[in-house]
Design a protein around this motif. Structure first.
Motif, short mmCIF file in Angstrom:
data_model
loop_
_atom_site.label_atom_id
_atom_site.label_comp_id
_atom_site.label_asym_id
_atom_site.label_seq_id
_atom_site.Cartn_x
_atom_site.Cartn_y
_atom_site.Cartn_z
N ALA A 177 0.83 -1.20 0.00
CA ALA A 177 0.00 0.00 0.00
C ALA A 177 0.87 1.25 0.00
CB ALA A 177 -0.93 0.00 1.21
N ALA A 178 1.99 1.20 0.72
CA ALA A 178 2.93 2.33 0.73
C ALA A 178 3.53 2.54 -0.66
CB ALA A 178 4.03 2.08 1.76
N CYS A 179 3.91 1.44 -1.31
CA CYS A 179 4.46 1.53 -2.67
C CYS A 179 3.40 2.03 -3.65
CB CYS A 179 4.97 0.16 -3.13
SG CYS A 179 6.42 -0.41 -2.22
N TYR A 180 2.16 1.60 -3.43
CA TYR A 180 1.04 2.07 -4.25
C TYR A 180 0.92 3.59 -4.16
CZ TYR A 180 -3.92 3.18 -5.11
OH TYR A 180 -5.09 3.76 -5.53
N VAL A 222 5.08 -1.07 -8.61
CA VAL A 222 5.22 -1.51 -7.23
C VAL A 222 6.26 -2.62 -7.14
CG1 VAL A 222 4.03 -2.78 -5.39
CG2 VAL A 222 2.94 -0.78 -6.42
N LEU A 223 6.26 -3.56 -8.10
CA LEU A 223 7.25 -4.64 -8.10
C LEU A 223 8.66 -4.06 -8.23
CD1 LEU A 223 5.68 -7.44 -10.35
CD2 LEU A 223 5.64 -7.22 -7.85
N ASP A 224 8.83 -3.07 -9.09
CA ASP A 224 10.14 -2.42 -9.23
C ASP A 224 10.58 -1.79 -7.92
OD1 ASP A 224 11.04 -2.94 -11.79
OD2 ASP A 224 9.99 -1.25 -12.68
N ARG A 225 9.66 -1.17 -7.25
CA ARG A 225 10.00 -0.47 -6.00
C ARG A 225 10.37 -1.47 -4.91
NH1 ARG A 225 9.30 4.40 -6.46
NH2 ARG A 225 9.50 5.95 -4.81
N VAL A 226 9.64 -2.56 -4.85
CA VAL A 226 9.93 -3.58 -3.85
C VAL A 226 11.28 -4.23 -4.13
CG1 VAL A 226 9.22 -5.81 -2.94
CG2 VAL A 226 7.52 -4.03 -3.31
N GLU A 227 11.55 -4.53 -5.40
CA GLU A 227 12.81 -5.17 -5.75
C GLU A 227 14.00 -4.27 -5.39
OE1 GLU A 227 15.33 -6.65 -9.64
OE2 GLU A 227 13.18 -6.37 -9.83
N ALA A 228 13.83 -2.97 -5.62
CA ALA A 228 14.90 -2.02 -5.30
C ALA A 228 14.95 -1.72 -3.81
CB ALA A 228 14.70 -0.73 -6.08
N LYS A 229 13.99 -2.27 -3.07
CA LYS A 229 13.89 -2.05 -1.62
C LYS A 229 13.76 -0.57 -1.26
CE LYS A 229 16.34 -6.28 -0.39
NZ LYS A 229 16.55 -6.74 -1.77
N GLU A 230 13.12 0.20 -2.17
CA GLU A 230 12.86 1.61 -1.90
C GLU A 230 11.55 1.69 -1.12
OE1 GLU A 230 12.81 3.53 -5.63
OE2 GLU A 230 14.89 3.11 -6.09
N LEU A 231 11.55 1.17 0.09
CA LEU A 231 10.32 1.03 0.86
C LEU A 231 10.25 2.06 1.98
CD1 LEU A 231 10.33 -2.85 1.22
CD2 LEU A 231 9.26 -1.47 -0.56
N THR A 232 9.07 2.63 2.14
CA THR A 232 8.86 3.51 3.27
C THR A 232 8.43 2.68 4.47
OG1 THR A 232 6.56 3.81 2.64
CG2 THR A 232 8.14 5.41 1.79
N ASN A 233 8.36 3.31 5.62
CA ASN A 233 7.85 2.63 6.81
C ASN A 233 6.37 2.33 6.59
OD1 ASN A 233 6.90 1.84 9.27
ND2 ASN A 233 7.90 3.47 10.43
N PRO A 234 6.00 1.03 6.51
CA PRO A 234 4.59 0.72 6.22
C PRO A 234 3.62 1.11 7.32
CG PRO A 234 5.82 -1.28 6.78
CD PRO A 234 6.82 -0.17 6.68
N ILE A 292 3.53 4.10 8.50
CA ILE A 292 3.14 5.47 8.17
C ILE A 292 3.08 5.58 6.65
CG2 ILE A 292 3.73 7.91 8.40
CD1 ILE A 292 5.44 7.12 10.83
N ILE A 293 1.88 5.56 6.10
CA ILE A 293 1.72 5.60 4.65
C ILE A 293 1.30 7.01 4.24
CG2 ILE A 293 0.53 4.63 2.66
CD1 ILE A 293 0.07 2.09 4.25
N ILE A 294 2.17 7.66 3.48
CA ILE A 294 1.91 9.02 3.02
C ILE A 294 1.45 8.97 1.57
CG2 ILE A 294 2.92 11.28 2.58
CD1 ILE A 294 4.94 10.65 4.80
N GLY A 295 0.37 9.68 1.25
CA GLY A 295 -0.08 9.77 -0.14
C GLY A 295 -1.39 9.09 -0.44
N LEU A 296 -1.96 8.40 0.54
CA LEU A 296 -3.27 7.78 0.33
C LEU A 296 -4.38 8.81 0.55
CD1 LEU A 296 -2.95 4.35 2.21
CD2 LEU A 296 -2.72 4.76 -0.24
N THR A 297 -5.45 8.69 -0.22
CA THR A 297 -6.62 9.54 0.03
C THR A 297 -7.32 9.04 1.30
OG1 THR A 297 -8.12 8.14 -1.24
CG2 THR A 297 -6.92 9.85 -2.45
N GLU A 298 -8.29 9.80 1.75
CA GLU A 298 -9.03 9.40 2.95
C GLU A 298 -9.72 8.05 2.76
OE1 GLU A 298 -12.65 11.01 5.85
OE2 GLU A 298 -11.87 12.27 4.24
#
Length: 307
Positions: free
Chosen positions: A147-150, A184-196, A198-204
């Motif tokens: 969800a964070a990567c999303y 999202v797969l690219d981001r996970v593979e590169a391990k560019e992960l935020t702290n899950p 605290i997810i920033i960028g999701l709508t309400e």
């Protein structure tokens, strides 16, 4: 005497009105029964037509045995996860407003499809790692990581990314799910992960869906066993997805084969008379993600000669 005649006429008129009302109601109920029966007959015909399509499908000859590398199993986990995730997100999202179902379908398709892909890849990678040193290692994560990567990739989609999906007849929403799934797969593979946590960028609405108990529990159940059969054979859309996966798993040899399969199934389920909006959105999410996932893994997966 005149008063009596008026009363008689009033009684007759009232009786006639009631009779007409009852007759109209009975006709309406009968029309609904006939309509439902017609739809059920047509749905069975569609299932039979798809089974016949599967039986007569001729794959393209290829020199690469994708089944033996596990590549195809990961692709199927992607598409299956996206379908189930879109269904789940649609169900949960409906609780949070009129647009919640579509928002939830997109979120669920990306998050659960991406999570299922990574989990199945880990299961296949043990064999790959014993023969190659170059296989990427993807982490075990929960739905919150995806969800964070999303959230981080929502604004990165380019118009040109839609080319493949639109050419197959898919709608823009399903294609968006597929494009973001690959990001999202690219981001996970590169391990560019935020702290899950605290997810920033999701709508309400997205945040409510992600934090709901049903989405959390069910999405993690799907991700933990991505190829586990969870089909309800009384479910029309589940039966269609099962036919789709059966064909891909047995007779898909390359991207062209998959494109043909996706195009045929997509045109079949885009009939609003025989499919609900939820059924079409969920199925097309699965079809789209599988098409884009195949493209993704064809570039990422290490080449292994068939045994």
């Amino acid at each position: 005497m005149a008063i009596t005649n008026k009363k008689i006429l009033l009684i007759l008129a009232t009786g006639l009105f009631i009779s007409l009302f009852i007759f109209s109601a009975c006709n309406s109920d009968m029309d609904e029964v006939l309509d439902e029966t017609t739809i059920n007959i047509k749905q069975n015909e569609i299932l039979n037509q798809l089974q016949a399509y599967n039986d007569n499908f001729i794959p393209t000859p290829t020199s690469r045995s994708i089944g033996r590398t596990g590549w195809l199993r990961v692709v199927i986990a992607d598409g299956k996860g996206a379908y189930e995730g879109a269904k789940l997100g649609c169900k949960v999202g409906r609780w949070f407003g009129p647009k919640g179902a579509t928002i939830g379908a997109i979120l669920g398709g990306v998050v659960v499809g991406g999570g299922s892909s990574c989990r199945q890849y880990r299961r296949e990678s043990q064999e790959i790692s014993s023969r190659l040193c170059s296989a990427p290692v993807l982490p075990i994560e929960t739905h919150r990581t995806f969800a964070a990567c999303y959230a981080e990739t929502k604004e990165l989609i380019q118009p040109s990314d839609y080319t493949l999906g639109i050419s197959l007849g898919l709608d823009s929403t399903s294609v968006k799910i597929a494009i973001q799934h690959n990001m999202v797969l690219d981001r996970v593979e590169a391990k560019e992960l935020t702290n899950p946590q605290i997810i920033i960028g999701l709508t309400e609405t997205e945040e409510k869906i992600v934090n709901s108990d049903e989405f959390k529990i069910t999405s993690n159940e799907i991700i933990s066993e991505p190829l586990s059969p969870r089909y309800d054979y009384d479910s029309y859309s589940d039966n269609i997805m099962n036919l789709f996966i059966n064909l891909v798993s047995t007779n898909c040899r390359n991207q062209d084969d998959l494109n043909r399969i996706v195009s045929n199934y997509t045109s079949t389920v885009q009939n609003p008379y025989y499919f609900t909006t939820e059924e079409t959105e969920s199925l097309c999410a699965g079809f789209a993600v599988m098409a884009y996932s195949f493209q993704y893994w064809s570039e990422k997966w290490p080449t292994i000669d068939p045994e």
